[in-house]
Design a protein around this motif. Structure first.
Motif, PDB file in Angstrom:
ATOM      1  N   GLY A  30      11.554  22.131 -15.006  1.00 29.05           N
ATOM      2  CA  GLY A  30      12.230  20.990 -14.385  1.00 29.05           C
ATOM      3  C   GLY A  30      11.639  19.641 -14.741  1.00 29.05           C
ATOM      4  O   GLY A  30      12.367  18.689 -15.024  1.00 29.05           O
ATOM      5  N   TYR A  33      12.771  18.766 -18.244  1.00 26.66           N
ATOM      6  CA  TYR A  33      14.214  18.526 -18.245  1.00 26.66           C
ATOM      7  C   TYR A  33      14.505  17.117 -17.721  1.00 26.66           C
ATOM      8  O   TYR A  33      15.293  16.377 -18.310  1.00 26.66           O
ATOM      9  N   ARG A  34      13.864  16.731 -16.634  1.00 26.38           N
ATOM     10  CA  ARG A  34      14.093  15.402 -16.060  1.00 26.38           C
ATOM     11  C   ARG A  34      13.653  14.300 -17.023  1.00 26.38           C
ATOM     12  O   ARG A  34      14.265  13.233 -17.072  1.00 26.38           O
ATOM     13  N   HIS A  64      18.478  23.735 -20.752  1.00 24.60           N
ATOM     14  CA  HIS A  64      18.804  24.266 -19.430  1.00 24.60           C
ATOM     15  C   HIS A  64      17.604  24.040 -18.515  1.00 24.60           C
ATOM     16  O   HIS A  64      16.477  24.415 -18.863  1.00 24.60           O
ATOM     17  N   ASP A  65      17.838  23.442 -17.368  1.00 27.98           N
ATOM     18  CA  ASP A  65      16.788  23.220 -16.379  1.00 27.98           C
ATOM     19  C   ASP A  65      16.507  24.539 -15.658  1.00 27.98           C
ATOM     20  O   ASP A  65      17.393  25.086 -14.998  1.00 27.98           O
ATOM     21  N   ASP A  67      14.816  25.080 -13.099  1.00 25.94           N
ATOM     22  CA  ASP A  67      14.779  24.937 -11.646  1.00 25.94           C
ATOM     23  C   ASP A  67      16.167  24.864 -11.009  1.00 25.94           C
ATOM     24  O   ASP A  67      16.384  25.398  -9.927  1.00 25.94           O
ATOM     25  N   THR A  68      17.107  24.179 -11.675  1.00 26.97           N
ATOM     26  CA  THR A  68      18.406  23.920 -11.040  1.00 26.97           C
ATOM     27  C   THR A  68      19.595  24.540 -11.762  1.00 26.97           C
ATOM     28  O   THR A  68      20.686  24.572 -11.210  1.00 26.97           O
ATOM     29  N   GLY A  69      19.399  24.945 -13.026  1.00 28.59           N
ATOM     30  CA  GLY A  69      20.514  25.485 -13.794  1.00 28.59           C
ATOM     31  C   GLY A  69      21.341  24.415 -14.480  1.00 28.59           C
ATOM     32  O   GLY A  69      22.258  24.714 -15.232  1.00 28.59           O
ATOM     33  N   ARG A  70      21.009  23.146 -14.249  1.00 27.45           N
ATOM     34  CA  ARG A  70      21.753  22.086 -14.936  1.00 27.45           C
ATOM     35  C   ARG A  70      21.495  22.172 -16.437  1.00 27.45           C
ATOM     36  O   ARG A  70      20.521  22.775 -16.874  1.00 27.45           O
ATOM     37  N   ARG A 161      25.929  19.804 -14.433  1.00 30.88           N
ATOM     38  CA  ARG A 161      25.375  20.564 -13.308  1.00 30.88           C
ATOM     39  C   ARG A 161      26.026  21.935 -13.312  1.00 30.88           C
ATOM     40  O   ARG A 161      27.206  22.073 -13.522  1.00 30.88           O
TER      41      ARG A 161
END
Length: 162
Positions: A30, A33-34, A64-65, A67-70, A161
């Motif tokens: 994550g 990714y951010r 692909h993140d 942590d969130t799947g985004r 997302r």
């Protein structure tokens, strides 16, 4: 003195897809990714496995993140091979690899992710910009829609997302 450990790989056609750019999927923690999403991280480091060596300049990478799947996509602008992480860090800007981490800790961080046997395969840097690599989708077959950005934050058009 020239750096003879750095080998920029030429842009090659993608024969498997009839010279069309291909799409490659990679998972990121994550925090990384951010950094990509915010436009601050523009170099991804991977070991040179056969699958990663198959990436060409112009191909799309979909991050692909974990942590969130985004997911978001970028277009590969440059690929450079190095014999080791140490050689890579002599040539590349650490702030473009991990903008939030101390440059002095990047070597230890990379080696904590990849064991020596993986590093021995060689190391690739994938440099990218933040133009979307894939056409925007209002809704795709998985029902993915663009997430609204947090107040005051502008996300790239290609951020999605799950």
């Amino acid at each position: 003195m020239p750096d003879d450990t750095r080998q920029t790989l030429p842009a090659l056609p993608s024969p498997a897809a009839g010279d069309e750019p291909r799409e490659h999927h990679m998972h990121l923690l994550g925090q990384y990714y951010r950094q990509v999403e915010a436009g601050r991280k523009t170099i991804e480091v991977r070991v040179a496995t056969p699958h990663k060596r198959d990436i060409s300049v112009g191909d799309a990478v979909v991050f692909h993140d974990r942590d969130t799947g985004r997911e978001l996509d970028v277009r590969v602008q440059r690929i450079t091979w190095y014999p080791s992480f140490k050689d890579l860090l002599r040539s590349e800007d650490a702030a473009l690899i991990d903008p939030d981490g101390p440059p002095s800790g990047l070597l230890a961080n990379l080696r904590s992710i990849y064991p020596p046997a993986k590093e021995a395969l060689g190391v690739l840097t994938l440099a990218f910009d933040h133009r979307p690599a894939r056409p925007p989708h209002a809704d795709d077959s998985r029902g993915v829609r663009a997430a609204p950005p947090p107040h005051g934050v502008r996300l790239p058009v290609h951020a999605r997302r799950a």
